[in-house]
Every structure is written in C-alpha cells, then in structure tokens.
Design a protein around this motif. Sequence first.
Motif, PDB file in Angstrom:
ATOM      1  N   VAL A   1      -9.112  13.528   7.069  1.00  0.00           N
ATOM      2  CA  VAL A   1      -8.200  12.429   6.020  1.00  0.00           C
ATOM      3  C   VAL A   1      -7.309  13.641   5.256  1.00  0.00           C
ATOM      4  O   VAL A   1      -8.069  14.548   4.557  1.00  0.00           O
ATOM      5  N   VAL A   2      -6.162  13.334   5.128  1.00  0.00           N
ATOM      6  CA  VAL A   2      -5.386  14.057   4.226  1.00  0.00           C
ATOM      7  C   VAL A   2      -4.648  12.731   3.315  1.00  0.00           C
ATOM      8  O   VAL A   2      -4.054  11.997   3.928  1.00  0.00           O
ATOM      9  N   SER A   3      -5.032  12.727   2.089  1.00  0.00           N
ATOM     10  CA  SER A   3      -4.390  11.902   1.317  1.00  0.00           C
ATOM     11  C   SER A   3      -3.478  12.716   0.084  1.00  0.00           C
ATOM     12  O   SER A   3      -3.971  13.691  -0.431  1.00  0.00           O
ATOM     13  N   PHE A   4      -2.391  12.192   0.128  1.00  0.00           N
ATOM     14  CA  PHE A   4      -1.242  13.099  -0.585  1.00  0.00           C
ATOM     15  C   PHE A   4      -0.362  12.149  -1.324  1.00  0.00           C
ATOM     16  O   PHE A   4      -0.276  11.192  -1.013  1.00  0.00           O
ATOM     17  N   ASN A   5       0.534  12.668  -2.348  1.00  0.00           N
ATOM     18  CA  ASN A   5       1.546  12.314  -2.863  1.00  0.00           C
ATOM     19  C   ASN A   5       2.652  13.458  -3.064  1.00  0.00           C
ATOM     20  O   ASN A   5       2.510  14.645  -2.980  1.00  0.00           O
ATOM     21  N   ILE A   6       3.792  12.918  -3.144  1.00  0.00           N
ATOM     22  CA  ILE A   6       5.155  13.897  -3.254  1.00  0.00           C
ATOM     23  C   ILE A   6       5.749  13.650  -4.675  1.00  0.00           C
ATOM     24  O   ILE A   6       5.825  12.421  -5.061  1.00  0.00           O
ATOM     25  N   ASN A   7       5.826  14.497  -5.474  1.00  0.00           N
ATOM     26  CA  ASN A   7       6.216  14.437  -7.069  1.00  0.00           C
ATOM     27  C   ASN A   7       7.529  13.286  -6.819  1.00  0.00           C
ATOM     28  O   ASN A   7       8.649  13.646  -6.260  1.00  0.00           O
ATOM     29  N   GLY A   8       7.223  12.240  -7.773  1.00  0.00           N
ATOM     30  CA  GLY A   8       8.717  11.302  -7.898  1.00  0.00           C
ATOM     31  C   GLY A   8       8.719  10.248  -6.762  1.00  0.00           C
ATOM     32  O   GLY A   8       9.749   9.716  -7.112  1.00  0.00           O
ATOM     33  N   ILE A   9       8.149  10.231  -5.996  1.00  0.00           N
ATOM     34  CA  ILE A   9       7.793   9.383  -4.830  1.00  0.00           C
ATOM     35  C   ILE A   9       6.761   8.424  -4.845  1.00  0.00           C
ATOM     36  O   ILE A   9       5.783   9.168  -4.728  1.00  0.00           O
ATOM     37  N   HIS A  10       7.080   7.170  -4.888  1.00  0.00           N
ATOM     38  CA  HIS A  10       5.947   6.241  -4.796  1.00  0.00           C
ATOM     39  C   HIS A  10       5.212   6.325  -3.391  1.00  0.00           C
ATOM     40  O   HIS A  10       5.878   6.191  -2.381  1.00  0.00           O
ATOM     41  N   PRO A  11       3.881   6.089  -3.225  1.00  0.00           N
ATOM     42  CA  PRO A  11       3.588   6.264  -2.110  1.00  0.00           C
ATOM     43  C   PRO A  11       3.760   5.088  -1.054  1.00  0.00           C
ATOM     44  O   PRO A  11       3.866   4.933   0.133  1.00  0.00           O
ATOM     45  N   TYR A  12       3.882   3.916  -1.646  1.00  0.00           N
ATOM     46  CA  TYR A  12       4.342   2.633  -0.819  1.00  0.00           C
ATOM     47  C   TYR A  12       5.926   2.960  -0.237  1.00  0.00           C
ATOM     48  O   TYR A  12       6.088   2.525   0.908  1.00  0.00           O
ATOM     49  N   ASP A  13       6.559   3.553  -1.103  1.00  0.00           N
ATOM     50  CA  ASP A  13       8.033   3.868  -0.594  1.00  0.00           C
ATOM     51  C   ASP A  13       7.880   4.696   0.651  1.00  0.00           C
ATOM     52  O   ASP A  13       8.557   4.804   1.707  1.00  0.00           O
ATOM     53  N   MET A  14       7.186   5.802   0.389  1.00  0.00           N
ATOM     54  CA  MET A  14       6.963   6.847   1.608  1.00  0.00           C
ATOM     55  C   MET A  14       6.305   6.012   2.763  1.00  0.00           C
ATOM     56  O   MET A  14       6.857   6.300   3.914  1.00  0.00           O
ATOM     57  N   GLY A  15       5.322   5.205   2.472  1.00  0.00           N
ATOM     58  CA  GLY A  15       4.736   4.504   3.844  1.00  0.00           C
ATOM     59  C   GLY A  15       5.698   3.650   4.428  1.00  0.00           C
ATOM     60  O   GLY A  15       5.643   3.421   5.712  1.00  0.00           O
ATOM     61  N   THR A  16       6.609   2.987   3.644  1.00  0.00           N
ATOM     62  CA  THR A  16       7.521   2.221   4.276  1.00  0.00           C
ATOM     63  C   THR A  16       8.303   2.889   5.150  1.00  0.00           C
ATOM     64  O   THR A  16       8.808   2.461   6.316  1.00  0.00           O
ATOM     65  N   ILE A  17       9.021   3.750   4.789  1.00  0.00           N
ATOM     66  CA  ILE A  17       9.983   4.863   5.681  1.00  0.00           C
ATOM     67  C   ILE A  17       9.132   5.351   6.995  1.00  0.00           C
ATOM     68  O   ILE A  17       9.689   5.264   7.971  1.00  0.00           O
ATOM     69  N   LEU A  18       7.919   5.752   6.643  1.00  0.00           N
ATOM     70  CA  LEU A  18       7.002   6.260   7.706  1.00  0.00           C
ATOM     71  C   LEU A  18       7.027   5.260   8.974  1.00  0.00           C
ATOM     72  O   LEU A  18       7.079   5.300   9.957  1.00  0.00           O
ATOM     73  N   ASP A  19       6.828   3.907   8.320  1.00  0.00           N
ATOM     74  CA  ASP A  19       6.628   2.622   9.266  1.00  0.00           C
ATOM     75  C   ASP A  19       7.973   2.483  10.097  1.00  0.00           C
ATOM     76  O   ASP A  19       7.961   2.229  11.336  1.00  0.00           O
ATOM     77  N   LYS A  20       9.033   2.690   9.493  1.00  0.00           N
ATOM     78  CA  LYS A  20      10.371   2.518   9.909  1.00  0.00           C
ATOM     79  C   LYS A  20      10.477   3.565  11.292  1.00  0.00           C
ATOM     80  O   LYS A  20      11.247   3.237  12.125  1.00  0.00           O
ATOM     81  N   LEU A  21       9.915   4.638  11.199  1.00  0.00           N
ATOM     82  CA  LEU A  21       9.814   5.640  12.174  1.00  0.00           C
ATOM     83  C   LEU A  21       8.683   5.725  13.129  1.00  0.00           C
ATOM     84  O   LEU A  21       8.468   6.521  13.805  1.00  0.00           O
ATOM     85  N   GLY A  22       7.966   4.545  13.010  1.00  0.00           N
ATOM     86  CA  GLY A  22       6.892   4.142  14.042  1.00  0.00           C
ATOM     87  C   GLY A  22       5.423   4.948  13.691  1.00  0.00           C
ATOM     88  O   GLY A  22       4.711   5.134  14.456  1.00  0.00           O
ATOM     89  N   ILE A  23       5.477   5.400  12.296  1.00  0.00           N
ATOM     90  CA  ILE A  23       4.144   6.035  12.081  1.00  0.00           C
ATOM     91  C   ILE A  23       3.559   5.255  10.941  1.00  0.00           C
ATOM     92  O   ILE A  23       4.017   4.760   9.970  1.00  0.00           O
ATOM     93  N   ALA A  24       2.152   4.870  11.450  1.00  0.00           N
ATOM     94  CA  ALA A  24       1.206   4.379  10.494  1.00  0.00           C
ATOM     95  C   ALA A  24       0.346   5.170   9.704  1.00  0.00           C
ATOM     96  O   ALA A  24      -0.403   5.766  10.361  1.00  0.00           O
ATOM     97  N   VAL A  25       0.686   4.657   8.419  1.00  0.00           N
ATOM     98  CA  VAL A  25      -0.538   5.420   7.553  1.00  0.00           C
ATOM     99  C   VAL A  25      -0.761   4.346   6.476  1.00  0.00           C
ATOM    100  O   VAL A  25      -0.344   3.193   6.377  1.00  0.00           O
ATOM    101  N   ARG A  26      -1.775   4.698   5.632  1.00  0.00           N
ATOM    102  CA  ARG A  26      -2.282   3.688   4.765  1.00  0.00           C
ATOM    103  C   ARG A  26      -1.608   4.399   3.321  1.00  0.00           C
ATOM    104  O   ARG A  26      -1.693   5.526   2.931  1.00  0.00           O
ATOM    105  N   THR A  27      -1.285   3.197   2.577  1.00  0.00           N
ATOM    106  CA  THR A  27      -0.704   3.792   1.183  1.00  0.00           C
ATOM    107  C   THR A  27      -1.579   2.638   0.200  1.00  0.00           C
ATOM    108  O   THR A  27      -1.940   1.637   0.334  1.00  0.00           O
ATOM    109  N   GLY A  28      -1.470   2.965  -1.116  1.00  0.00           N
ATOM    110  CA  GLY A  28      -2.320   2.396  -2.287  1.00  0.00           C
ATOM    111  C   GLY A  28      -3.445   3.165  -2.649  1.00  0.00           C
ATOM    112  O   GLY A  28      -3.810   4.336  -2.708  1.00  0.00           O
ATOM    113  N   HIS A  29      -4.401   2.379  -3.305  1.00  0.00           N
ATOM    114  CA  HIS A  29      -5.708   3.024  -3.821  1.00  0.00           C
ATOM    115  C   HIS A  29      -6.935   2.936  -2.836  1.00  0.00           C
ATOM    116  O   HIS A  29      -7.806   3.333  -3.195  1.00  0.00           O
TER     117      HIS A  29
END
Length: 414
Positions: A342-370
Amino acid sequence: MLMASATAKTTFNIEKIRKDFPILDRKVNGYPLVYFDNAATSQTPKQVIDAIVDYYSNYNANIHRGVHALSQEATDAYEQARIKIQRHFNIPNAYQTLFTAGTTHGINMVASGYASILKEGDEVLVSALEHHSNIVPWQMLCEKTGAKLKVIPMLETGTLDMEAFDALLSDRLKVVFVNHVSNALGTINPIAEIITKAHQKGAVVLVDGAQAAPHIKADVQELDVDFYVVSAHKICGPTGVGMLYGKEDLLKLLPPYQGGGEMIDQVTFEKTTYAGLPHKFEAGTPNICGGIAFGVALDYMNEIGFDAIAKYEHQLLEYATSKLQEIEGLRIYGESKDKTAVVSFNINGIHPYDMGTILDKLGIAVRTGHHCAQPIMDFYKISGTVRASFSFYNTFEEIDTFVAAVIRAKEMLS
C-alpha cells in the motif's frame, strides 16, 4: 534497472495469473484498466466465478434442513468450505469458524456479546490505526456498559507507539482491539507482542485481519489470538461473506448475536435453548454460495502460495515507492519497515480527490479520501490521501503507467 531485477525474482507466472481475472481485460475511458484499489476489494478469478455459477446452476438449495439431494449437496459444499477456512487459519476446530457477512459483522458480533460482560470502570483499548469498523462498535459498547475506551497512539512513521501501549496496560483492561494491517497506510502491527502483553493483564484480544488476509497467512494458534475476523472480498472471494474465529471458551461465554432459525436447540413459548457452535451464532439462511466461493478463493490463493505472493507484492511496493519518491512535492504516509503493498500519498497543493478523478479518466483505479480511518488523517492534519494498493496480479508495467499518470495529473492541477 530495478524493474528488471524485481521481475527476475518472481516465483510465479504473472501472465498466467492475470488470465484468471476477466476484469483485467476491460478498458476504462478508453484505457486498459489499471486496478490499484485492492485494499478496498480484490478482483475475482474465474475459478471463483465458476464456483458461484455452478452453485446456482446445479445445486442451489437451503442447507442443514433438507433430506433431498440438492440440500445435502449444498450442505456438504458449505461445510467443506468451513473446513478449508479452518485449515487455512490453523483454527483448532471447524465449529470455531463462524461464517459472517464480513469483518464488520464479525466485530459487531463480539461487541454485542461483550455488552453483557463488561461493566462500568472496565477498560477497552483500540489503536489509533483502526478502520472505523474497529472503532465505532467499541464506542457503542462503552456507551452501553460504562466501560472506558482508551487509544494506543500512533507515531509520525505510521506505526503504533508501543511504549505508550505498555503504559496503558492496567489491571482494569478487559479487551484490546487492533488491526493486523492498517488499511490506510499498510502498516503491519506487532500483534504478537500486543497479544502477549494483553494476556499478561488478563485481557482478551480481537484482531481485525481484513487487510492482512490477502498478504499474510495468519496462524491463530501460533498468535494465541482470542478473536480474528476477515472478509472474503479482500482475498479474491465474493462480497457479503467473512469469518470470525474465536477461542472455544469465549464463544461459549458470549450470548447469541441474533435470534432466528438454525441457531436453536429447542423452542417453546416458555423458553428457548440454543444450539452448539457454530450454529449458535449463525441464525437464518446464510450466504451459502458466498461461503462456498470463499473456500474456493482460499484454494486459489494457496495454490499460488502466500510466500510467493508476499515476495512479489513486496517487490511491487518497493518499485512503486522508489518511483513515486522521485516526484517533487509528493509525500508518502506510512513509513513502517513492515508494511503490505500500500502506498498512501499526497502532492503539495493538490486535493486527493482531484488527483483520483484524473487518474480515473486515464483508466487507473485508486482510492481517495480518509479510507474510513479519519483519526489517522486527523493525526497528519490532512483531509485524506491517494491510496494505491497492489495485488499479486498487478505488474511493474502498470506501476510505470500509474506513475506517469500521477506526473501528468500533477502538471494539470498545478
């Protein structure tokens, strides 16, 4: 190159394994699916799917009650699955293997039972790394009984503060609840040490094994754990079914969780007596097909081998961690030396939900949130993380695709 050396070390045929999972051939938003949400639910191999179809096609019937052939076939298959689970976890007797609707159900069964045992002033202990399902039932239990809930704190590394745990051990301690592996961080907790020290104070220990079961073949007798709970859908099985193991004397001590058919010995309007284990805790018609498929899923994973699975998944974890750490501004949460894939991460200044949404558009399923672990997020003072969780059917090439997508999303969102 790390990927090449890691690939060379694999002890099973990843291409062959991937062919067992039909869903891995599909596309999402025009891209090949990269499924990195395994900590939430693993995918299901065709061997398990075939077992489900076979049940409903050929011997669908209620169990334990019918004298006809279909009922007897279903009963035999269901009870054989119980034996498979017993053997997998090295449970002393099959009747100590209780079928449940999942980990949450198993935890609530124990919590309900202890509502008639605990009293005001007793202490119960949970860890700061728990899933909500291993927090909320105990809060409810304490509200009912007057017992006091205490918490083993966590450290910045995402590990438990074991010195603080030692200080929390008291003669009033009755029950300890801890997960084997953190769902949010992948931390493998020192449950053997926790169990030993809790027993020295006369307390019993329930271990939430939901996140450990896909990666670690727990031996409940070696651990000397009092209760152990898992869900089938984490280990290539169906949703809606799980297992609760309990020591025999404790299961006999606890009252039934619910009343109904199957769990009785004799019923009159004056008094009801209850059946022995395991039926005392299995009221009503169970998830028969789910139980059978649970056993088939364990067969499948054991055929691959848990040592081989753990070795390969650790290689995936190391590779993903090294690649993600090259991304500027990215922070990984959970730095225990002992962790699952398991790798749980954030990138400075980017909300995890926004990151997860773009990843989904690229066919990648991850979990975001708490991740149903809000106290962990509160500790780090964040709203949530992006969680990528790997399984033995994932590949190094998928990690390369994922890392490239994270970089692309970062550029879009910065």
